[in-house]
Design a protein around this motif. Structure first.
Motif, PDB file in Angstrom:
ATOM      1  N   ASP A 208     -48.465  59.970 -32.452  1.00 41.81           N
ATOM      2  CA  ASP A 208     -47.581  59.035 -33.135  1.00 41.81           C
ATOM      3  C   ASP A 208     -48.067  57.612 -32.914  1.00 41.81           C
ATOM      4  O   ASP A 208     -49.036  57.368 -32.170  1.00 41.81           O
ATOM      5  CB  ASP A 208     -46.138  59.188 -32.654  1.00 41.81           C
ATOM      6  N   ALA A 209     -47.398  56.679 -33.560  1.00 44.33           N
ATOM      7  CA  ALA A 209     -47.851  55.285 -33.528  1.00 44.33           C
ATOM      8  C   ALA A 209     -47.757  54.681 -32.132  1.00 44.33           C
ATOM      9  O   ALA A 209     -48.618  53.884 -31.732  1.00 44.33           O
ATOM     10  CB  ALA A 209     -47.036  54.453 -34.517  1.00 44.33           C
ATOM     11  N   ARG A 210     -46.725  55.037 -31.388  1.00 49.18           N
ATOM     12  CA  ARG A 210     -46.581  54.460 -30.053  1.00 49.18           C
ATOM     13  C   ARG A 210     -47.695  54.954 -29.126  1.00 49.18           C
ATOM     14  O   ARG A 210     -48.254  54.190 -28.332  1.00 49.18           O
ATOM     15  CB  ARG A 210     -45.196  54.798 -29.484  1.00 49.18           C
ATOM     16  N   ALA A 211     -48.027  56.236 -29.224  1.00 53.56           N
ATOM     17  CA  ALA A 211     -49.129  56.764 -28.420  1.00 53.56           C
ATOM     18  C   ALA A 211     -50.452  56.140 -28.839  1.00 53.56           C
ATOM     19  O   ALA A 211     -51.319  55.872 -27.996  1.00 53.56           O
ATOM     20  CB  ALA A 211     -49.188  58.282 -28.557  1.00 53.56           C
ATOM     21  N   ALA A 212     -50.617  55.896 -30.136  1.00 51.16           N
ATOM     22  CA  ALA A 212     -51.835  55.250 -30.620  1.00 51.16           C
ATOM     23  C   ALA A 212     -51.967  53.849 -30.041  1.00 51.16           C
ATOM     24  O   ALA A 212     -53.046  53.434 -29.588  1.00 51.16           O
ATOM     25  CB  ALA A 212     -51.830  55.192 -32.144  1.00 51.16           C
ATOM     26  N   SER A 213     -50.865  53.118 -30.037  1.00 49.27           N
ATOM     27  CA  SER A 213     -50.893  51.766 -29.499  1.00 49.27           C
ATOM     28  C   SER A 213     -51.229  51.776 -28.014  1.00 49.27           C
ATOM     29  O   SER A 213     -52.003  50.931 -27.524  1.00 49.27           O
ATOM     30  CB  SER A 213     -49.541  51.091 -29.727  1.00 49.27           C
ATOM     31  N   GLN A 214     -50.682  52.739 -27.280  1.00 48.26           N
ATOM     32  CA  GLN A 214     -50.952  52.823 -25.854  1.00 48.26           C
ATOM     33  C   GLN A 214     -52.430  53.113 -25.601  1.00 48.26           C
ATOM     34  O   GLN A 214     -53.047  52.516 -24.712  1.00 48.26           O
ATOM     35  CB  GLN A 214     -50.090  53.914 -25.207  1.00 48.26           C
ATOM     36  N   TRP A 215     -53.000  54.047 -26.383  1.00 51.21           N
ATOM     37  CA  TRP A 215     -54.420  54.349 -26.181  1.00 51.21           C
ATOM     38  C   TRP A 215     -55.285  53.134 -26.502  1.00 51.21           C
ATOM     39  O   TRP A 215     -56.248  52.844 -25.774  1.00 51.21           O
ATOM     40  CB  TRP A 215     -54.863  55.524 -27.050  1.00 51.21           C
ATOM     41  N   LEU A 216     -54.955  52.425 -27.561  1.00 53.44           N
ATOM     42  CA  LEU A 216     -55.735  51.251 -27.919  1.00 53.44           C
ATOM     43  C   LEU A 216     -55.672  50.187 -26.824  1.00 53.44           C
ATOM     44  O   LEU A 216     -56.634  49.446 -26.607  1.00 53.44           O
ATOM     45  CB  LEU A 216     -55.238  50.669 -29.245  1.00 53.44           C
ATOM     46  N   SER A 217     -54.560  50.122 -26.123  1.00 54.04           N
ATOM     47  CA  SER A 217     -54.409  49.135 -25.055  1.00 54.04           C
ATOM     48  C   SER A 217     -55.076  49.574 -23.756  1.00 54.04           C
ATOM     49  O   SER A 217     -55.558  48.737 -22.997  1.00 54.04           O
ATOM     50  CB  SER A 217     -52.926  48.869 -24.788  1.00 54.04           C
ATOM     51  N   GLU A 218     -55.126  50.897 -23.512  1.00 61.00           N
ATOM     52  CA  GLU A 218     -55.618  51.398 -22.233  1.00 61.00           C
ATOM     53  C   GLU A 218     -56.924  52.176 -22.363  1.00 61.00           C
ATOM     54  O   GLU A 218     -57.895  51.888 -21.662  1.00 61.00           O
ATOM     55  CB  GLU A 218     -54.553  52.281 -21.592  1.00 61.00           C
ATOM     56  N   GLY A 219     -56.947  53.148 -23.246  1.00 57.72           N
ATOM     57  CA  GLY A 219     -58.136  53.988 -23.372  1.00 57.72           C
ATOM     58  C   GLY A 219     -59.333  53.252 -23.901  1.00 57.72           C
ATOM     59  O   GLY A 219     -60.476  53.524 -23.518  1.00 57.72           O
ATOM     60  N   LEU A 220     -59.103  52.287 -24.781  1.00 53.41           N
ATOM     61  CA  LEU A 220     -60.213  51.538 -25.356  1.00 53.41           C
ATOM     62  C   LEU A 220     -60.961  50.764 -24.282  1.00 53.41           C
ATOM     63  O   LEU A 220     -62.176  50.628 -24.321  1.00 53.41           O
ATOM     64  CB  LEU A 220     -59.689  50.586 -26.443  1.00 53.41           C
ATOM     65  N   VAL A 221     -60.236  50.277 -23.285  1.00 48.02           N
ATOM     66  CA  VAL A 221     -60.874  49.556 -22.178  1.00 48.02           C
ATOM     67  C   VAL A 221     -61.817  50.487 -21.426  1.00 48.02           C
ATOM     68  O   VAL A 221     -62.944  50.111 -21.086  1.00 48.02           O
ATOM     69  CB  VAL A 221     -59.801  48.984 -21.228  1.00 48.02           C
ATOM     70  N   ARG A 222     -61.382  51.718 -21.187  1.00 49.14           N
ATOM     71  CA  ARG A 222     -62.230  52.666 -20.472  1.00 49.14           C
ATOM     72  C   ARG A 222     -63.491  52.984 -21.262  1.00 49.14           C
ATOM     73  O   ARG A 222     -64.572  53.139 -20.707  1.00 49.14           O
ATOM     74  CB  ARG A 222     -61.445  53.947 -20.181  1.00 49.14           C
ATOM     75  N   LEU A 223     -63.359  53.093 -22.595  1.00 45.74           N
ATOM     76  CA  LEU A 223     -64.533  53.366 -23.419  1.00 45.74           C
ATOM     77  C   LEU A 223     -65.538  52.217 -23.347  1.00 45.74           C
ATOM     78  O   LEU A 223     -66.747  52.425 -23.342  1.00 45.74           O
ATOM     79  CB  LEU A 223     -64.119  53.596 -24.871  1.00 45.74           C
ATOM     80  N   ARG A 224     -65.033  50.988 -23.289  1.00 49.30           N
ATOM     81  CA  ARG A 224     -65.936  49.843 -23.195  1.00 49.30           C
ATOM     82  C   ARG A 224     -66.742  49.876 -21.900  1.00 49.30           C
ATOM     83  O   ARG A 224     -67.869  49.402 -21.843  1.00 49.30           O
ATOM     84  CB  ARG A 224     -65.121  48.555 -23.278  1.00 49.30           C
ATOM     85  N   LEU A 225     -66.140  50.464 -20.874  1.00 47.38           N
ATOM     86  CA  LEU A 225     -66.832  50.532 -19.594  1.00 47.38           C
ATOM     87  C   LEU A 225     -67.883  51.637 -19.572  1.00 47.38           C
ATOM     88  O   LEU A 225     -68.769  51.635 -18.715  1.00 47.38           O
ATOM     89  CB  LEU A 225     -65.813  50.767 -18.471  1.00 47.38           C
TER      90      LEU A 225
END
Length: 360
Positions: A208-225
């Motif tokens: 859902d949209a809320r889970a998507a927003s959470q991943w973009l805020s948290e998971g995206l940082v891990r991918l950058r690393l």
């Protein structure tokens, strides 16, 4: 003594959903916008209006159409009004938010015309501070990649509701990652548990949209690393070429099935031209889903579609048993395709065991 809270009812999601449903079913865009604005003015947050009012009403639109309780025209009108309500809500003073989180591209995969789920996600992300490029429905992958090169977003969110677009989604995921952009996917096509997102190599899936927003805020940082992630797994089952053969011979399969179907389903003799056309379309959808199930090598995808189709037919007073001869005829044409025959057998078994309870 204080009087009753006259705004309480306007803030109750169930009440607001009922009022919005009545407005969209009447085709009254002005009333629909008024219902949502009144709710927001009474204290409902714009995000809750999107996800707890508009989204459930839109799901009900699909359910009521499938159950034959509203017409195709009503379904299209209601969807269009919901889209207009979202657009109006985005201009409400309470919906303003300064972009600060980053930039996201939101798009539907090529051939996916259900844009409203992606639109809901785009608006939620805007509310949460993202700069969003919403590209809408049916975005060809080359155009999507050109956009990514031009605007360099932090990630791309791909929406897909129609399972038959999963091969196109796979191509888009791979192309975006090759362009150096992480991919978050969502939508009914990826499965209730996101199984096809993993299969097709997406960086993440959100229900859902809320889970998507959470991943973009948290998971995206891990991918950058960890930018040197491994490429997505190959699909070794495609080596047998059953998917490519079935998808490339769709027209012949449909034509041959229609030519023989009347002998196997005598009721067709009394079909009108319109009914024959609908039957042809149904068989074409069956072949499309069969091909997609071959692409994913997943029995549940095809069986689920056949059971759902049987429910829709029953709601329209067409016996679910009418699907069985079509499945048998396709199996006969594909006797040298073991995976296709396995899928067709599983679907036939589901019909025979009565897994076609009416749509609620």
């Amino acid at each position: 003594m204080t009087g009753p809270d006259v705004g309480a009812e306007a803030r109750e999601p169930a009440v607001v959903r009922e009022r919005l449903w009545d407005a969209v079913l009447d085709g009254d865009e002005s009333a629909a916008v008024g219902v949502v604005f009144t709710a927001v003015d009474s204290g409902v947050t714009p995000e809750d209006a999107l996800l707890e009012v508009i989204a459930p009403v839109q799901r009900k639109v699909g359910t009521e159409w499938a159950a034959n309780r509203i017409t195709v025209a009503q379904e299209h009108a209601a969807t269009a009004i919901n889209d207009r309500v979202i657009a109006a809500l985005s201009r409400h003073p309470a919906a303003t938010s300064a972009a600060r989180a980053g930039r996201i591209t939101v798009a539907c995969v090529d051939g996916e015309w259900h844009a409203l789920p992606a639109r809901l996600l785009a608006e939620v992300l805007r509310l949460r501070g993202w700069q969003v490029d919403f590209l809408g429905a049916q975005v060809p992958t080359p155009h999507l990649i050109a956009h990514l090169h031009q605007y360099a977003p932090d990630a791309v969110a791909l929406s897909c509701s129609i399972p038959t677009r999963l091969p196109a989604a796979h191509a888009a995921i791979t192309a975006c990652q090759a362009a150096g952009v992480s991919v978050l996917v969502g939508g009914a096509a990826f499965g209730a548990d996101g199984r096809y997102a993993h299969l097709l190599g997406a960086d993440a899936w959100a229900p859902d949209a809320r889970a998507a927003s959470q991943w973009l805020s948290e998971g995206l940082v891990r991918l950058r690393l960890t930018p040197n992630r491994q490429p997505p797994n190959a699909l070794p089952h495609l080596a047998d070429q059953e998917y490519s053969m079935v998808s490339s011979t769709k027209a012949q399969l449909v034509k041959a099935t229609m030519a023989e179907l009347e002998d196997h389903f005598p009721a067709m003799a009394d079909y009108s031209e319109a009914q024959r056309q609908h039957t042809t379309e149904d068989i074409a959808h069956i072949v499309d889903f069969l091909a997609t199930a071959l692409y994913t090598d997943d029995d549940d995808l095809f069986t689920g579609f056949i059971v759902w189709t049987a429910q829709v037919l029953e709601a329209r007073r067409v016996p679910a048993a009418s699907l069985t001869p079509a499945l048998d005829l396709l199996a006969g044409q594909l006797q040298d395709f073991p995976r296709a025959r396995r899928l067709l057998t599983a679907a036939r078994t589901a019909l025979a065991t009565g897994q076609t309870t009416p749509i609620a």
